[in-house]
Each structure stands twice: as structure tokens, then as C-alpha cells.
Design a protein around this motif. Structure first.
Motif, PDB file in Angstrom:
ATOM      1  N   GLN A  48      43.108  49.227  26.823  1.00 50.08           N
ATOM      2  CA  GLN A  48      44.349  50.441  26.461  1.00 50.08           C
ATOM      3  C   GLN A  48      43.947  50.210  25.311  1.00 50.08           C
ATOM      4  N   VAL A 154      39.664  55.322  34.212  1.00 49.07           N
ATOM      5  CA  VAL A 154      40.374  55.503  34.276  1.00 49.07           C
ATOM      6  C   VAL A 154      41.630  55.941  36.071  1.00 49.07           C
ATOM      7  N   PHE A 161      45.433  50.443  32.623  1.00 47.89           N
ATOM      8  CA  PHE A 161      46.101  51.637  31.444  1.00 47.89           C
ATOM      9  C   PHE A 161      47.045  51.864  31.263  1.00 47.89           C
TER      10      PHE A 161
END
Length: 165
Positions: A48, A154, A161
Motif C-alpha cells: 500500500q 495492482v 492492496f
């Protein structure tokens, strides 16, 4: 785990890769109360932090280059953390090389780059640190490619995430 909605992700994906990344990073900023402090750093995982670092890096360099990035207090967050290495691991090797090149300039002039400045002194930095110009140009030229690669990573590893609800 920080949550984002599937609806928000689908809508953002239709708007562009930067909007897709923004769904995550907006949630991270909300989680940390809008600012990174020693107390809020632990609220985010390494992945993150790396995604947030990309978004900060992208926005700052696109708006005002490396001088702005550093003057706004993000030099340490980008250059003292494994951001460049993570970009390489995520498949964005050219960006990794660019960040390492910028870090060399940053490390050589850190005290001067980070010192408080008047607006006039800040504007003069762009002439003083022309060494950043080529790197900024390269980033601006390849930003869409870099953002697409980051967003693709991602998308392929969503569970790292956020929790999708």
C-alpha cells in the motif's frame, strides 16, 4: 485491511488507469487521516505504501518536477524507502532506473534540496537543479506507460492492496 468497492473500481477503470489507482490511494489517505506521520505509517502495508508512493511521485513530478516533490516533503518517502526496487519488482524497470538516477542527485544535494525556501528561491531551484530536467522529461514522456504497468500489477494482485467489497 482497507476496503474499496467493486463498483468504484469498475467506474474508475473506465475513466483511466490513474483513476483506478486513485480509488486505492484515496482510501489509504483516508485511513491515515490525510497525512503520513510516525503514528500513521504502520496503518498501511508495504504494498500500500508503494502504491501511495507511486501516486505521490506521479502527481508531484507531473505538476512541478523533482524540486516540488522534495520541497513538499516527499524526498525521504520516495528515495529513502525501497520504492525504486518495488517498481522494478512490479515490472516497471525503466521507472526504477529513473528513480535511482534522481536519488543520486537527491543524495548529493539533500540538505540544500530540503531546506526551507521563499517562493523566489524555490523557482530558482529549477535552474540550479537542471540535472533533474532530463529525468522529468523522460517521466512525462512515459507516464502513461508507467501508470498502466502499475495499475496492471495492482489489478493482478488486488488482495495485496485492499479488500474488495
Amino acid at each position: 485491511m482497507i476496503e474499496v468497492t467493486d463498483v468504484a473500481l469498475r467506474q474508475a477503470a473506465g475513466e483511466g488507469m490513474d483513476a483506478f489507482i486513485g480509488v486505492f490511494t484515496d482510501a489509504y489517505k483516508k485511513e491515515i487521516g490525510g497525512e503520513m506521520t510516525a503514528g500513521t505509517m504502520s496503518l498501511l502495508t508495504g504494498e500500500q505504501h508503494s502504491l501511495l508512493a507511486y501516486q505521490i511521485f506521479r502527481d508531484e513530478v507531473m505538476e512541478g518536477g523533482f524540486c516540488q516533490l522534495i520541497q513538499n516533503g516527499y524526498g525521504g518517502y520516495i528515495f529513502d524507502n525501497p520504492f525504486a526496487k518495488v517498481m522494478r519488482l512490479w515490472g516497471v524497470g525503466d521507472l526504477s532506473k529513473l528513480v535511482y538516477a534522481a536519488r543520486k542527485i537527491y543524495d548529493s544535494h539533500r540538505d540544500d534540496l530540503e531546506r526551507e525556501r521563499t517562493d523566489e528561491e524555490f523557482m530558482a531551484m529549477y535552474e540550479q537543479y537542471e540535472a533533474f530536467d532530463e529525468l522529468e522529461d523522460e517521466f512525462l514522456e512515459k507516464e502513461e506507460e508507467y501508470t498502466a504497468l502499475v495499475a496492471g500489477y495492482v489489478d493482478e494482485h488486488l488482495e495485496l492492496f485492499a479488500k474488495i467489497v
